[in-house]
Design a protein around this motif. Structure first.
Motif, PDB file in Angstrom:
ATOM      1  N   GLY A   1      -5.094  -2.112   7.990  1.00  0.00           N
ATOM      2  CA  GLY A   1      -5.980  -0.942   7.764  1.00  0.00           C
ATOM      3  C   GLY A   1      -6.322  -0.747   8.778  1.00  0.00           C
ATOM      4  N   ILE A   2      -5.902  -0.957  10.297  1.00  0.00           N
ATOM      5  CA  ILE A   2      -6.803   0.232  11.178  1.00  0.00           C
ATOM      6  C   ILE A   2      -6.031   1.161  11.656  1.00  0.00           C
ATOM      7  CG2 ILE A   2      -7.031   0.446  13.632  1.00  0.00           C
ATOM      8  CD1 ILE A   2      -8.430  -3.022  13.551  1.00  0.00           C
ATOM      9  N   SER A   3      -4.901   0.693  11.283  1.00  0.00           N
ATOM     10  CA  SER A   3      -3.664   2.179  11.434  1.00  0.00           C
ATOM     11  C   SER A   3      -3.686   2.923  10.556  1.00  0.00           C
ATOM     12  CB  SER A   3      -2.063   1.090  11.291  1.00  0.00           C
ATOM     13  OG  SER A   3      -1.865   0.059  12.499  1.00  0.00           O
ATOM     14  N   LEU A   4      -3.509   2.579   9.164  1.00  0.00           N
ATOM     15  CA  LEU A   4      -4.343   3.048   7.360  1.00  0.00           C
ATOM     16  C   LEU A   4      -4.996   3.960   8.214  1.00  0.00           C
ATOM     17  CD1 LEU A   4      -2.839   0.489   5.049  1.00  0.00           C
ATOM     18  CD2 LEU A   4      -1.410   2.588   5.704  1.00  0.00           C
TER      19      LEU A   4
ATOM     20  N   ILE B   1       0.811  -1.473   0.072  1.00  0.00           N
ATOM     21  CA  ILE B   1       0.378  -0.370  -0.014  1.00  0.00           C
ATOM     22  C   ILE B   1       0.950   0.938   0.222  1.00  0.00           C
ATOM     23  CG2 ILE B   1      -2.076   1.326   1.029  1.00  0.00           C
ATOM     24  CD1 ILE B   1      -2.904  -1.140   0.486  1.00  0.00           C
ATOM     25  N   SER B   2       0.409   2.360  -0.772  1.00  0.00           N
ATOM     26  CA  SER B   2       1.605   3.153  -0.892  1.00  0.00           C
ATOM     27  C   SER B   2       0.664   4.649  -1.032  1.00  0.00           C
ATOM     28  CB  SER B   2       2.639   3.235  -2.232  1.00  0.00           C
ATOM     29  OG  SER B   2       1.810   3.150  -3.507  1.00  0.00           O
TER      30      SER B   2
ATOM     31  N   LEU C   1      -7.990  -5.953   4.823  1.00  0.00           N
ATOM     32  CA  LEU C   1      -7.510  -4.690   5.120  1.00  0.00           C
ATOM     33  C   LEU C   1      -8.252  -3.032   4.452  1.00  0.00           C
ATOM     34  CD1 LEU C   1      -3.748  -3.379   4.415  1.00  0.00           C
ATOM     35  CD2 LEU C   1      -5.028  -2.907   2.961  1.00  0.00           C
ATOM     36  N   ILE C   2      -8.544  -3.657   3.139  1.00  0.00           N
ATOM     37  CA  ILE C   2      -9.881  -2.494   2.148  1.00  0.00           C
ATOM     38  C   ILE C   2     -10.873  -2.443   4.006  1.00  0.00           C
ATOM     39  CG2 ILE C   2     -11.496  -2.185   0.712  1.00  0.00           C
ATOM     40  CD1 ILE C   2      -9.905  -3.438  -0.695  1.00  0.00           C
ATOM     41  N   ALA C   3     -10.800  -3.151   3.344  1.00  0.00           N
ATOM     42  CA  ALA C   3     -12.583  -3.113   5.132  1.00  0.00           C
ATOM     43  C   ALA C   3     -11.980  -2.609   6.438  1.00  0.00           C
ATOM     44  CB  ALA C   3     -13.165  -4.423   5.650  1.00  0.00           C
ATOM     45  N   ASP C   4     -11.091  -2.685   7.222  1.00  0.00           N
ATOM     46  CA  ASP C   4     -10.866  -1.527   7.932  1.00  0.00           C
ATOM     47  C   ASP C   4      -9.836  -0.603   7.989  1.00  0.00           C
ATOM     48  OD1 ASP C   4     -11.401  -3.650   9.622  1.00  0.00           O
ATOM     49  OD2 ASP C   4      -9.233  -4.526  10.499  1.00  0.00           O
ATOM     50  N   VAL C   5      -9.381  -0.538   6.509  1.00  0.00           N
ATOM     51  CA  VAL C   5      -8.794   1.072   6.312  1.00  0.00           C
ATOM     52  C   VAL C   5     -10.214   2.203   6.000  1.00  0.00           C
ATOM     53  CG1 VAL C   5      -8.858   0.496   3.098  1.00  0.00           C
ATOM     54  CG2 VAL C   5      -7.431   2.434   5.165  1.00  0.00           C
TER      55      VAL C   5
END
Length: 168
Positions: free
Chosen positions: A112-115, A59-60, A94-98
């Motif tokens: 995802g949570i951190s992002l 992820i960038s 990841l997408i759900a949490d982002v």
């Protein structure tokens, strides 16, 4: 690793073919795509899908060509959490949490949570982040560690687990 060529895909993105001398397996970088592009194209069978099994994703904040570099501002590097066919599911987590679909004590993906928290802090919509993945790895754990060491992503809170088979 040596890049042997870039193939332009119909969607304007590139697949970079990498290999390590002496290895026979070719690894392909797919993407990058904005997260919104991945979501918008979810019903388009011609759009690249992450493999179900093994892979490593990046992820960038910025787009990259061929393969990710530090210039794309790498935010997170991840892979399967074991030898399972959950790579595509892991990206979905990841997408759900982002996008904030987690609770105080629940969540699917720590990255995802951190992002998500970083995006809120920076007032940056996560749909504008980029995602790409490496498929065809001889060893996912070794590949993830190599990519992590090379890119030094900002939001991996801890280093990926070392490979037990190859001592990476």
């Amino acid at each position: 690793m040596l890049t042997v060529g870039l193939l332009r895909k119909p969607h304007g993105h590139y697949i970079g073919k990498d290999f390590t001398l002496g290895e026979t397996k070719i690894m392909n970088w797919i993407g990058p795509f904005t997260i919104v592009e991945v979501l918008d194209k979810c019903l388009d069978d011609s759009f690249p899908r992450a493999p179900e099994g093994e892979g490593v994703y990046v992820i960038s904040q910025k787009c990259w060509r061929g393969k990710p570099t530090k210039e794309c501002i790498p935010l997170y590097v991840g892979s399967n959490t074991g030898k399972t066919k959950r790579f595509r599911t892991r990206i979905g987590d990841l997408i759900a949490d982002v996008f904030g679909f987690f609770g105080e004590e629940t969540g699917h993906h720590s990255g995802g949570i951190s992002l998500h928290r970083w995006c809120r802090q920076e007032n940056l919509n996560p749909k504008n982040l980029y995602i790409g993945w490496l498929q065809g790895c001889n060893c996912v754990r070794c590949s993830e560690n190599s990519i992590y060491d090379l890119l030094k992503p900002i939001w991996n809170l801890k280093r990926p687990q070392r490979c037990r088979d190859h001592k990476s």
